[in-house]
Design a protein around this motif. Structure first.
Motif, PDB file in Angstrom:
ATOM      1  N   CYS A  45       0.671  -1.157  -0.033  1.00 30.51           N
ATOM      2  CA  CYS A  45      -0.057  -0.071   0.094  1.00 30.51           C
ATOM      3  C   CYS A  45       0.959   1.289  -0.101  1.00 30.51           C
ATOM      4  CB  CYS A  45      -0.998   0.002   1.162  1.00 30.51           C
ATOM      5  SG  CYS A  45      -2.370  -1.240   1.030  1.00 30.51           S
ATOM      6  N   MET A  46       1.844   1.249   0.591  1.00 34.60           N
ATOM      7  CA  MET A  46       3.022   2.448   0.927  1.00 34.60           C
ATOM      8  C   MET A  46       3.487   2.492  -0.595  1.00 34.60           C
ATOM      9  SD  MET A  46       4.485   1.910   4.797  1.00 34.60           S
ATOM     10  CE  MET A  46       5.806   3.017   4.416  1.00 34.60           C
ATOM     11  N   ALA A  47       3.854   1.646  -1.052  1.00 31.55           N
ATOM     12  CA  ALA A  47       4.652   1.758  -2.443  1.00 31.55           C
ATOM     13  C   ALA A  47       3.789   2.320  -3.542  1.00 31.55           C
ATOM     14  CB  ALA A  47       5.086   0.230  -2.853  1.00 31.55           C
ATOM     15  N   HIS A  48       2.343   1.793  -3.416  1.00 24.34           N
ATOM     16  CA  HIS A  48       1.184   2.169  -4.435  1.00 24.34           C
ATOM     17  C   HIS A  48       0.535   3.562  -4.233  1.00 24.34           C
ATOM     18  CE1 HIS A  48       2.613  -1.177  -7.122  1.00 24.34           C
ATOM     19  NE2 HIS A  48       2.531  -1.833  -5.977  1.00 24.34           N
ATOM     20  N   GLY A  49       0.640   3.946  -2.675  1.00 23.64           N
ATOM     21  CA  GLY A  49      -0.044   5.166  -2.615  1.00 23.64           C
ATOM     22  C   GLY A  49      -1.582   4.795  -2.178  1.00 23.64           C
ATOM     23  N   ILE A  50      -1.883   3.780  -1.589  1.00 22.51           N
ATOM     24  CA  ILE A  50      -3.334   3.313  -1.490  1.00 22.51           C
ATOM     25  C   ILE A  50      -3.532   3.320   0.335  1.00 22.51           C
ATOM     26  CG2 ILE A  50      -4.676   1.028  -1.299  1.00 22.51           C
ATOM     27  CD1 ILE A  50      -2.885   0.123  -3.849  1.00 22.51           C
ATOM     28  N   ASP A  51      -4.748   3.689   0.612  1.00 22.37           N
ATOM     29  CA  ASP A  51      -5.043   3.626   2.092  1.00 22.37           C
ATOM     30  C   ASP A  51      -5.089   2.206   2.698  1.00 22.37           C
ATOM     31  OD1 ASP A  51      -6.402   3.925   4.477  1.00 22.37           O
ATOM     32  OD2 ASP A  51      -7.846   5.444   3.619  1.00 22.37           O
ATOM     33  N   CYS A  52      -4.324   2.086   3.251  1.00 21.29           N
ATOM     34  CA  CYS A  52      -4.057   0.172   3.762  1.00 21.29           C
ATOM     35  C   CYS A  52      -5.315   0.164   4.652  1.00 21.29           C
ATOM     36  CB  CYS A  52      -2.674   0.236   4.614  1.00 21.29           C
ATOM     37  SG  CYS A  52      -2.395  -1.475   5.185  1.00 21.29           S
ATOM     38  N   ASP A  53      -5.592   0.994   5.718  1.00 21.50           N
ATOM     39  CA  ASP A  53      -6.696   0.787   6.684  1.00 21.50           C
ATOM     40  C   ASP A  53      -7.999   0.418   5.808  1.00 21.50           C
ATOM     41  OD1 ASP A  53      -5.046   1.069   8.825  1.00 21.50           O
ATOM     42  OD2 ASP A  53      -5.335   3.107   9.138  1.00 21.50           O
ATOM     43  N   SER A  54      -8.322   1.466   4.876  1.00 18.53           N
ATOM     44  CA  SER A  54      -9.508   1.087   4.035  1.00 18.53           C
ATOM     45  C   SER A  54      -9.453  -0.455   3.485  1.00 18.53           C
ATOM     46  CB  SER A  54      -9.700   2.131   2.971  1.00 18.53           C
ATOM     47  OG  SER A  54     -10.766   1.956   2.268  1.00 18.53           O
ATOM     48  N   LEU A  55      -8.299  -0.653   2.775  1.00 20.33           N
ATOM     49  CA  LEU A  55      -8.220  -1.681   2.197  1.00 20.33           C
ATOM     50  C   LEU A  55      -8.294  -3.232   3.134  1.00 20.33           C
ATOM     51  CD1 LEU A  55      -7.260  -3.730  -0.153  1.00 20.33           C
ATOM     52  CD2 LEU A  55      -4.930  -3.455   0.233  1.00 20.33           C
ATOM     53  N   ILE A  56      -7.598  -3.054   4.134  1.00 19.81           N
ATOM     54  CA  ILE A  56      -7.872  -4.037   5.209  1.00 19.81           C
ATOM     55  C   ILE A  56      -9.401  -4.263   5.781  1.00 19.81           C
ATOM     56  CG2 ILE A  56      -7.153  -4.968   7.663  1.00 19.81           C
ATOM     57  CD1 ILE A  56      -5.067  -5.454   5.314  1.00 19.81           C
ATOM     58  N   SER A  57      -9.968  -3.185   5.980  1.00 21.98           N
ATOM     59  CA  SER A  57     -11.276  -3.316   6.166  1.00 21.98           C
ATOM     60  C   SER A  57     -12.147  -3.725   5.415  1.00 21.98           C
ATOM     61  CB  SER A  57     -11.903  -1.841   6.620  1.00 21.98           C
ATOM     62  OG  SER A  57     -13.317  -1.773   6.936  1.00 21.98           O
ATOM     63  N   ASP A  58     -12.082  -3.334   4.166  1.00 27.18           N
ATOM     64  CA  ASP A  58     -12.783  -4.104   3.043  1.00 27.18           C
ATOM     65  C   ASP A  58     -12.594  -5.401   2.864  1.00 27.18           C
ATOM     66  OD1 ASP A  58     -14.117  -1.839   2.632  1.00 27.18           O
ATOM     67  OD2 ASP A  58     -13.156  -1.112   0.610  1.00 27.18           O
ATOM     68  N   LEU A  59     -11.319  -5.876   2.903  1.00 25.75           N
ATOM     69  CA  LEU A  59     -10.769  -7.287   2.716  1.00 25.75           C
ATOM     70  C   LEU A  59     -11.424  -8.066   3.862  1.00 25.75           C
ATOM     71  CD1 LEU A  59      -7.036  -6.893   2.239  1.00 25.75           C
ATOM     72  CD2 LEU A  59      -8.768  -8.064   0.468  1.00 25.75           C
ATOM     73  N   ASN A  60     -11.657  -7.665   5.173  1.00 21.73           N
ATOM     74  CA  ASN A  60     -12.309  -8.312   6.073  1.00 21.73           C
ATOM     75  C   ASN A  60     -13.685  -8.540   5.782  1.00 21.73           C
ATOM     76  OD1 ASN A  60     -10.240  -9.688   8.094  1.00 21.73           O
ATOM     77  ND2 ASN A  60      -9.716  -7.439   8.100  1.00 21.73           N
ATOM     78  N   LYS A  61     -14.438  -7.314   5.333  1.00 21.97           N
ATOM     79  CA  LYS A  61     -15.723  -7.446   5.193  1.00 21.97           C
ATOM     80  C   LYS A  61     -16.262  -8.397   3.957  1.00 21.97           C
ATOM     81  CE  LYS A  61     -16.563  -2.694   6.289  1.00 21.97           C
ATOM     82  NZ  LYS A  61     -16.820  -1.342   5.956  1.00 21.97           N
ATOM     83  N   ALA A  62     -15.360  -8.361   2.867  1.00 18.89           N
ATOM     84  CA  ALA A  62     -15.551  -9.324   1.835  1.00 18.89           C
ATOM     85  C   ALA A  62     -15.163 -10.779   2.187  1.00 18.89           C
ATOM     86  CB  ALA A  62     -14.764  -8.846   0.626  1.00 18.89           C
ATOM     87  N   ASP A  63     -14.306 -10.904   3.093  1.00 16.07           N
ATOM     88  CA  ASP A  63     -13.754 -12.279   3.373  1.00 16.07           C
ATOM     89  C   ASP A  63     -15.200 -13.076   4.212  1.00 16.07           C
ATOM     90  OD1 ASP A  63     -12.044 -14.479   3.661  1.00 16.07           O
ATOM     91  OD2 ASP A  63     -11.606 -14.126   5.726  1.00 16.07           O
ATOM     92  N   VAL A  64     -15.769 -12.218   5.015  1.00 14.38           N
ATOM     93  CA  VAL A  64     -16.805 -12.806   5.684  1.00 14.38           C
ATOM     94  C   VAL A  64     -18.055 -13.214   4.667  1.00 14.38           C
ATOM     95  CG1 VAL A  64     -18.733 -12.352   7.630  1.00 14.38           C
ATOM     96  CG2 VAL A  64     -16.243 -11.712   7.989  1.00 14.38           C
ATOM     97  N   ALA A  65     -18.276 -12.379   3.910  1.00 20.23           N
ATOM     98  CA  ALA A  65     -19.247 -12.279   2.930  1.00 20.23           C
ATOM     99  C   ALA A  65     -18.973 -13.532   2.048  1.00 20.23           C
ATOM    100  CB  ALA A  65     -19.450 -10.941   2.245  1.00 20.23           C
ATOM    101  N   VAL A  66     -17.897 -13.800   1.356  1.00 15.50           N
ATOM    102  CA  VAL A  66     -17.601 -14.776   0.060  1.00 15.50           C
ATOM    103  C   VAL A  66     -16.523 -15.822   0.741  1.00 15.50           C
ATOM    104  CG1 VAL A  66     -18.125 -12.896  -1.403  1.00 15.50           C
ATOM    105  CG2 VAL A  66     -15.575 -13.101  -0.691  1.00 15.50           C
ATOM    106  N   ALA A  67     -16.605 -15.899   1.846  1.00 12.43           N
ATOM    107  CA  ALA A  67     -15.303 -17.027   2.366  1.00 12.43           C
ATOM    108  C   ALA A  67     -15.894 -18.432   1.817  1.00 12.43           C
ATOM    109  CB  ALA A  67     -15.427 -17.272   3.869  1.00 12.43           C
ATOM    110  N   PRO A  68     -14.718 -18.997   1.065  1.00  8.92           N
ATOM    111  CA  PRO A  68     -15.024 -20.390   0.456  1.00  8.92           C
ATOM    112  C   PRO A  68     -15.489 -21.257   1.565  1.00  8.92           C
ATOM    113  CG  PRO A  68     -12.657 -19.907   0.404  1.00  8.92           C
ATOM    114  CD  PRO A  68     -13.547 -18.751   1.077  1.00  8.92           C
ATOM    115  N   GLU A  69     -16.437 -22.148   1.127  1.00  8.73           N
ATOM    116  CA  GLU A  69     -16.950 -23.359   2.121  1.00  8.73           C
ATOM    117  C   GLU A  69     -15.735 -24.253   2.547  1.00  8.73           C
ATOM    118  OE1 GLU A  69     -20.414 -25.323   0.983  1.00  8.73           O
ATOM    119  OE2 GLU A  69     -21.000 -23.691  -0.268  1.00  8.73           O
ATOM    120  N   GLN A  70     -15.609 -24.380   3.610  1.00 11.38           N
ATOM    121  CA  GLN A  70     -14.562 -25.346   4.392  1.00 11.38           C
ATOM    122  C   GLN A  70     -15.357 -26.885   4.448  1.00 11.38           C
ATOM    123  OE1 GLN A  70     -12.889 -23.923   7.953  1.00 11.38           O
ATOM    124  NE2 GLN A  70     -12.825 -21.966   7.236  1.00 11.38           N
ATOM    125  N   ALA A  71     -14.350 -27.701   4.196  1.00 16.03           N
ATOM    126  CA  ALA A  71     -14.779 -29.228   3.990  1.00 16.03           C
ATOM    127  C   ALA A  71     -14.901 -29.719   5.322  1.00 16.03           C
ATOM    128  CB  ALA A  71     -13.794 -30.064   3.188  1.00 16.03           C
TER     129      ALA A  71
END
Length: 71
Positions: A45-71
């Motif tokens: 994020c630092m190398a590309h000028g991206i807001d890291c906190d926003s990315l992490i927040s969205d990744l965690n939200k999406a992970d809960v929403a689209v987590a692959p099924e576990q066997a």
């Protein structure tokens, strides 16, 4: 899984490849880059000028929403 800025991109995608669009939405397109295995999300994020906190927040939200099924 709680995604943190100290994890690397490859680690997150090996957990849930459905998170690729979230990285893209934030402007991080180098997911297959050699550095995706060695640098943290925060470093990328630092190398590309991206807001890291926003990315992490969205990744965690999406992970809960689209987590692959576990066997």
């Amino acid at each position: 899984m709680n995604i943190t800025k100290d994890m690397n991109v490859a680690e997150v995608l090996s957990h849930n490849e459905n998170l690729v669009p979230v990285f893209y939405q934030h402007g991080l397109f180098c997911l297959g880059c050699v550095l995706s295995h060695g640098e943290t999300i925060e470093q990328a994020c630092m190398a590309h000028g991206i807001d890291c906190d926003s990315l992490i927040s969205d990744l965690n939200k999406a992970d809960v929403a689209v987590a692959p099924e576990q066997a």
